[in-house]
Design a protein around this motif. Structure first.
Motif: not given
Lengths: 231, 389
Positions: B211-214, B202, B205
């Motif tokens: 950037r993306t969490s996926g 968290q 990001l």
């Protein structure tokens, strides 16, 4: 003195250089040296004395003709045969060529270390010092060449050639650096070795002071053998 | 020494006696050999520290399998991996757990100074994917905007580091975002960053909004009890797309190391430096030995005339070569130890002298000196004795 030849040279020719620069140094040399004798090789500069000496002493490859040394033909001899033959002879050069880093005794030992079969029977250092003593250098055995006179260095070189009890001693002006008495003593020693042990000596020299000690005097001129005087 | 060598060699140690007869020349020769050995030591030391820092990056994890993008030649390079592949991997009975690993470099700018951190991020509930010490100290990252940093970070004030505790975090700004350093761990300096930072996915990001969490950089997996990592890797390769690299973490580390040392300019440059050091060493020893042969040519020729064969001269020159290599090694090693200490003090890189490295350099020096010796005797062995006077 024995009768069989220690050195037998037949129709020996030798050239230096290649192509147009090729020059013949020896012409059809025939020479037989009896075992145990002391032969002096004379002649003016450039007559081919040293060339002949280096050919019969296995220091140079035989190009044409035959050189038989102690029963072994040198023409076409392999490197191993040449090395084996050199171990049976001793050589004294005009220059002493001693190792500056070694004492007189150690320099002489180099003449013995090359012969492992003889080393097993004697103590190197004692043997070296004994020969130096025969040449009047008892008190100089631990001196390095830098602390010896020219004549003393030459006698060390002679001791190095003699310490292995060679069957033949070759010398190229071995007495040039010595005074008359020392020079004669060296030649007398070689003569005595011939009488006692049957050691053959072939010496190139200009030194008139020792000629009377020779059994035979051979003279070369322009690469040809011009006189052969037996005494 | 002369008596000892004489006993060992069974002859007068002519090489030793010639070398020691001229102490000034021997000292110059040893200085040359030592110089070449220092060159090799420094290059190997830096290369070794690069290798250590590469492996160290992987030692921070406690995972069995790593899923990476096809172009991820190193830990920090290459594309991202869709998190969906982690879920598919979890369907395999041999996979116990998985987590996404996010990586990037963050710059901590302070008044007149800056530090670059290599940031590792993962979900706080997966702290057991970090190695022991880090895992224990990382509990604080469960809170937002909190990170733990490497105690060995280059250029940081030790007093400042000592004061960082969960109860007294250092609040600062990184990448334009407020961040609290709540604890420290033992990491290490690398070539690409001054130190490591570990935070939550968290917080990561927030630090890197692009950037993306996926799409983490890598997916880390733990193998279920009773299953072999290699077998699970083989199954996952069959089940997941070929565009993914699926390897054990150990294999990923060794492939990273191989890539960086053989295909990266830095690795090649250090390798080239080692080769240059060896060549300089061979040239120096060759110069010393060939001058020695030239200076004693008449003496050697005389020995050749009385029946010494090629093996004797080779033996004498090898004797000199070995003496130069061994005696030159002592100052070479001592100077290199000093330079290593200096490099560690200046860069913090793990430049270390190991017994294996020291022995390898000594053996390499012996080999190089032997080659030099063999070359130096060629002229002597090829000539007829009469031509040498």
């Amino acid at each position: 003195m024995r009768n069989e030849p220690a050195i037998d040279v037949r129709h020996l020719n030798h050239w230096f250089g290649k192509g147009d620069a090729k020059k013949q140094a020896l012409f059809d040399i025939n020479l037989s040296v009896t075992a145990g004798s002391l032969t002096i090789l004379m002649g003016p500069s450039g007559s081919g004395k040293t060339t002949l000496l280096t050919l019969v002493s296995c220091l140079r490859e035989v190009q044409d003709g035959s050189v038989n040394l102690l029963g072994t033909e040198l023409r076409g001899a392999t490197v191993a045969q040449q090395v084996a033959m050199r171990r049976r002879v001793g050589f004294v050069f005009q220059a002493h060529n001693l190792h500056d880093s070694l004492t007189a005794s150690e320099n002489v030992r180099l003449g013995l270390e090359v012969q492992p079969e003889k080393r097993r029977r004697i103590d190197d250092r004692l043997a070296a010092n004994h020969v130096l003593g025969l040449l009047g250098l008892d008190d100089r055995v631990d001196y390095r060449p830098g602390n010896l006179s020219g004549g003393q260095k030459q006698r060390v070189a002679i001791a190095r050639a003699l310490v292995g009890n060679p069957e033949i001693v070759f010398g190229d002006e071995p007495t040039a650096a010595l005074d008359k008495e020392s020079g004669r003593n060296v030649i007398k020693l070689l003569k005595r070795l011939g009488e006692v042990r049957g050691t053959t000596s072939l010496i190139v020299t200009h030194d008139n002071r020792v000629l009377d000690l020779a059994d035979r005097i051979v003279t070369l001129e322009d690469g040809r053998l011009v006189s052969d005087e037996h005494r | 020494m002369t008596a000892l060598l004489q006993r060992l060699l069974g002859r007068l140690p002519l090489g030793w006696m010639q070398l020691t007869h001229n102490p000034g020349r021997l000292a110059a020769a040893l200085a040359g050999v030592a110089f070449a050995q220092v060159l090799v030591f420094v290059q190997l030391g830096i290369m070794g520290s690069m290798n250590s820092s590469i492996i160290k990056s992987y030692d921070l994890f406690n995972a069995d399998i790593m899923i990476s993008a096809q172009d991820a030649n190193t830990l920090t390079e290459g594309g991202n991996v869709a998190r969906q592949w982690m879920f598919q991997a979890l369907a395999d009975p041999g996979v116990a757990r998985g987590t996404g690993l996010f990586l990037s470099n963050a710059r901590w700018e302070r008044e007149g100074d800056q530090t670059t951190f290599q940031v590792y991020a993962l979900q706080p509930e997966h702290l057991d994917f970090l190695s022991g010490d880090i895992s224990r100290n990382a509990r604080a990252i469960a809170l937002p905007n909190v990170a733990i940093i490497d105690q060995q970070t280059r250029g940081l004030d030790p007093d400042l580091m000592a004061g960082i505790r969960p109860q007294s975090p250092l609040v600062t700004e990184v990448n334009g975002q407020q961040l609290a350093f709540a604890n420290t761990f033992q990491g290490g300096v690398s070539f690409s960053a001054d130190g490591y930072m570990v935070t939550s996915e968290q917080t990561f990001l927030r630090l890197f909004p692009a950037r993306t969490s996926g799409a983490p950089n890598h997916i880390l997996l733990k193998v279920a009890a009773g299953h072999q990592a290699d077998a699970v890797v083989a199954r996952l390769r069959a089940e997941l797309p070929e565009t993914l690299q699926i390897r054990t973490v150990a294999d990923a580390a060794s492939e990273d190391l191989r890539f960086q040392t053989t295909e990266r300019p830095t690795g090649l440059i250090f390798g080239f430096g080692v080769v240059m050091g060896i060549i300089v060493g061979i040239v120096i020893v060759y110069q010393v030995l060939s001058s020695d042969v030239a200076d004693h040519l008449r003496e050697y020729a005389t020995l050749k005339a009385v029946g010494y064969g090629p093996e004797y001269f080779l033996g004498v020159v090898f004797e000199e070569a070995v003496i130069l290599a061994v005696l030159g090694f002592i100052p070479g090693l001592l100077i290199s130890l000093g330079l290593y200490a200096l490099l560690v003090a200046l860069t913090g890189l793990p430049v270390a002298m190991t017994p294996a490295l020291a022995i390898a350099v000594l053996l390499g020096s012996l080999a190089a000196c032997t080659v030099s010796g063999a070359i130096a005797t060629r002229k002597l062995n090829a000539a007829e004795p009469a031509d040498l006077f």
